[in-house]
Scaffold this active site. Structure first.
Site, PDB file in Angstrom:
ATOM      1  N   GLU A 331       8.474  25.441  31.338  1.00 21.17           N
ATOM      2  CA  GLU A 331       9.737  26.007  31.776  1.00 21.17           C
ATOM      3  C   GLU A 331       9.972  25.735  33.258  1.00 21.17           C
ATOM      4  O   GLU A 331       9.087  25.967  34.091  1.00 21.17           O
ATOM      5  CB  GLU A 331       9.742  27.530  31.587  1.00 21.17           C
ATOM      6  CG  GLU A 331       9.635  27.995  30.151  1.00 21.17           C
ATOM      7  CD  GLU A 331       9.610  29.521  30.043  1.00 21.17           C
ATOM      8  OE1 GLU A 331      10.058  30.031  29.001  1.00 21.17           O
ATOM      9  OE2 GLU A 331       9.132  30.197  30.988  1.00 21.17           O
ATOM     10  N   CYS A 332      11.149  25.246  33.608  1.00 22.47           N
ATOM     11  CA  CYS A 332      11.639  25.143  34.980  1.00 22.47           C
ATOM     12  C   CYS A 332      10.627  24.448  35.906  1.00 22.47           C
ATOM     13  O   CYS A 332      10.514  23.229  35.893  1.00 22.47           O
ATOM     14  CB  CYS A 332      12.022  26.523  35.503  1.00 22.47           C
ATOM     15  SG  CYS A 332      13.190  26.483  36.886  1.00 22.47           S
ATOM     16  N   GLY A 333       9.877  25.195  36.720  1.00 21.53           N
ATOM     17  CA  GLY A 333       8.878  24.581  37.585  1.00 21.53           C
ATOM     18  C   GLY A 333       7.850  23.791  36.802  1.00 21.53           C
ATOM     19  O   GLY A 333       7.317  22.788  37.284  1.00 21.53           O
TER      20      GLY A 333
END
Length: 454
Positions: A331-333
Site C-alpha cells: 500500500e502507498c509507501g
C-alpha cells in the site's frame, strides 16, 4: 463500561495534544486507557499507543458499516477500561454534504459516546458561546456534553469563556490547556511527524499529562464516561477461517520507514490463524526465514530513501523473492518502495527494490486525498472494497503493466497500482473489515503459492 470522545471544532485546535494529555493523566491514575481514532489516520494512533501502552483502533464509518464499527469498538473495552476516542478534523466534517458518514459526530452516535468539544479560545469572549451553541444545536443527537478550551493565556480568560459558554449552552466547561509551545507537535506533508522521529516526545507527553492533571476536571470526565455494560453480538468474519489459514507466515515491515497500518488488519490476520512476522528494511540484512507472503504498508520510505538504498542486501533479497513468486500486498509507501527509485522534491534520488519497471517522484502538491471505491480483480473475480488515499507522489512506468485497481470517486474513474506475478500494489490503504473477501482472496493466493512450493 467507560468511554467518551474528544472532538475538535476544527482541525488545528490542538485536539491531539489535549487527547494525549488526558490519556496520560488517566493512565497516571492507574486506569487502563483504551485509545481509538476516528477515520483513517495512522499517526495519531502511534501517539496514543506511546502514551497508553495499548494499540489504538481506527474506527472509520465510511469504510466500515455500523455493526462492524460497534463490534470492533466494544470488543476492545473491558469493564474497568476507559475508552477515549479522538475525533478527526472538525466534529461534523465527513464524507459529503449529504451525509455525515465518516465524521466524528457520526461515530459518536454510532457507539453512543458523549462528546467533549475542544475549541481554540484565543481572541474570543462571548463569541465562544455562539461557537459552541452552533455545534450543539447543529445536531442535538451528537450529544455534546462538555467543552475544553485550548491555548488559553490566563485563568481569568478561561473563567470569562466558561461563564459565557455555560450561560448560553447546556454543557459543562471541563477546563482548559494553557498556551504552551513545549507541547506543540511538528508536521510534514502527511500530517504530524511520527513518534519515532520526535526526540523529546516523552517530555512532551509528560508535560501534557501534567497540564491535564492541573487544569482539566478529570473527575467530571470520569463521571461523564460511565455507561451501562454493552454486550456486542459481533461475530468476527475471520475467526471461522483459522483452520484454513493456520500456520501461514506473513512478513510485515515495521520501522521508521514503514509504520502505516490499521491495528485491526493485524487482528484480522491473527483471527484467521496467520502469524505476522515483523522485520525492518532499514536494519535487517534479509527477510525473515520461511515467509509465505509479504504485507508492505505505507509510511515515509522516501524520507529514509538513502538508508533503505544503503541496505542493498535487503533490497536484493526482497526483489529475488518476489521474482521467484512470493506473494505480496503493498500500500502507498509500499508501492513506492517496490519501484526502481524514489525521488524527493530536492532532486535526490535513491534506489528502491526495482521489482516494478517504474519510478516514484515526490510532488509539492497533494495528488490524491479522500475516500475511494475500489474494484480489485482477485482470485478470478472482481471484489469491491472501500479505501482511502493520501499521497504527495506519483509513480510513472517505463512499460505497460497490468493495473491493480479500478477506482471511482464522485463520478470520476481511474486506474491505480500494478499487478505483476504474485504482487498487488497500489496507493489506497484498505481496511480488511471493509470487505473480508479482499483479505481472504489475498490469503488464498498465498496458500496456492505455498502448495506449489511443497
Amino acid at each position: 463500561m467507560n468511554y467518551f470522545m474528544l472532538a475538535g471544532a476544527s482541525s488545528n485546535v490542538g485536539k491531539t495534544t489535549v487527547t494525549m494529555g488526558i490519556m496520560a493523566a488517566f493512565k497516571k491514575r492507574g486506569l487502563r486507557v483504551k485509545p481509538f481514532k476516528t477515520g483513517p489516520d495512522y499517526i495519531d494512533p502511534m501517539f496514543h499507543r506511546f502514551v497508553t501502552g495499548e494499540p489504538s483502533i481506527n474506527l472509520d464509518t465510511w469504510m466500515l458499516d455500523e455493526e462492524t464499527i460497534r463490534g470492533l469498538f466494544f470488543r476492545r473495552l473491558k469493564e474497568n477500561d476507559l475508552g477515549i476516542a479522538e475525533g478527526v478534523m472538525g466534529l461534523y466534517d465527513g464524507h459529503s454534504l449529504e451525509s455525515d458518514v465518516g465524521s466524528s459526530a457520526y461515530l459518536a452516535k454510532t457507539i453512543g459516546a458523549p462528546v467533549i468539544l475542544i475549541i481554540d479560545g484565543r481572541g474570543m469572549a462571548k463569541s465562544a458561546a455562539a461557537l459552541v451553541k452552533g455545534y450543539v444545536d447543529f445536531d442535538p443527537k451528537a450529544n455534546i456534553v462538555g467543552v475544553i478550551i485550548n491555548r488559553i493565556s490566563s485563568e481569568s480568560h478561561y473563567l470569562l469563556l466558561k461563564e459565557m459558554i455555560e450561560a448560553y449552552n447546556d454543557v459543562t466547561c471541563l477546563g482548559y490547556f494553557p498556551n504552551n509551545p513545549d507541547i506543540v507537535m511538528d508536521s510534514r506533508h502527511l500530517g504530524l511527524v511520527p513518534v519515532e522521529e520526535i526526540a523529546d516526545f516523552r517530555e512532551k507527553v509528560d508535560k501534557a499529562g501534567e497540564l491535564a492533571e492541573a487544569y482539566i476536571d478529570l473527575d467530571k470526565l470520569w463521571e461523564i464516561s460511565q455507561h451501562d455494560q454493552t454486550v456486542s453480538a459481533f461475530t468476527d468474519p475471520f475467526s471461522g477461517l483459522i483452520d484454513k489459514y493456520q500456520g501461514l507466515r506473513i512478513g510485515v515491515p515495521k520501522d521508521r520507514a514503514f509504520n502505516f497500518y490499521y491495528e485491526d488488519n493485524f487482528m484480522a490476520l491473527a483471527n484467521a490463524g496467520v502469524e505476522v512476522v515483523e522485520f525492518s528494511p532499514l536494519n535487517d540484512a534479509a527477510l525473515p526465514e520461511r515467509l509465505d507472503g509479504l504485507y508492505i504498508g505505507g509510511g515515509f520510505p522516501e524520507i529514509f530513501g538513502a538508508e533503505l538504498a544503503a541496505n542493498t542486501a535487503m533490497i536484493a533479497d526482497i526483489k529475488n523473492k518476489l521474482e521467484a513468486g512470493l506473494p505480496c500486498y503493498a500500500e502507498c509507501g509500499g508501492l513506492m518502495y517496490l519501484t526502481n527509485s524514489m525521488t524527493l522534491n530536492n532532486g535526490e534520488t535513491n534506489q528502491a527494490v526495482g521489482f516494478f519497471a517504474a519510478d516514484s517522484q515526490m510532488t509539492k502538491r497533494l495528488q490524491r486525498f479522500g475516500y475511494v471505491n475500489i474494484a480489485a480483480y482477485l482470485g478470478g473475480k472482481t471484489i469491491a472494497v472501500r479505501g482511502h488515499e493520501f499521497h504527495h507522489s506519483l509513480v510513472t512506468t517505463a512499460e505497460v503493466l497490468p493495473t491493480a485497481y479500478v477506482i471511482t470517486k464522485k463520478g470520476k474513474t481511474w486506474t491505480c497500482g500494478y499487478r505483476q506475478k504474485n504482487v498487488l500494489a497500489g496507493y489506497p490503504h484498505i481496511h480488511f473489515y471493509s470487505n473480508p473477501m479482499f483479505l481472504t482472496s489475498l490469503l488464498n493466493a498465498v496458500l496456492e503459492h505455498k502448495a506449489g512450493q511443497a
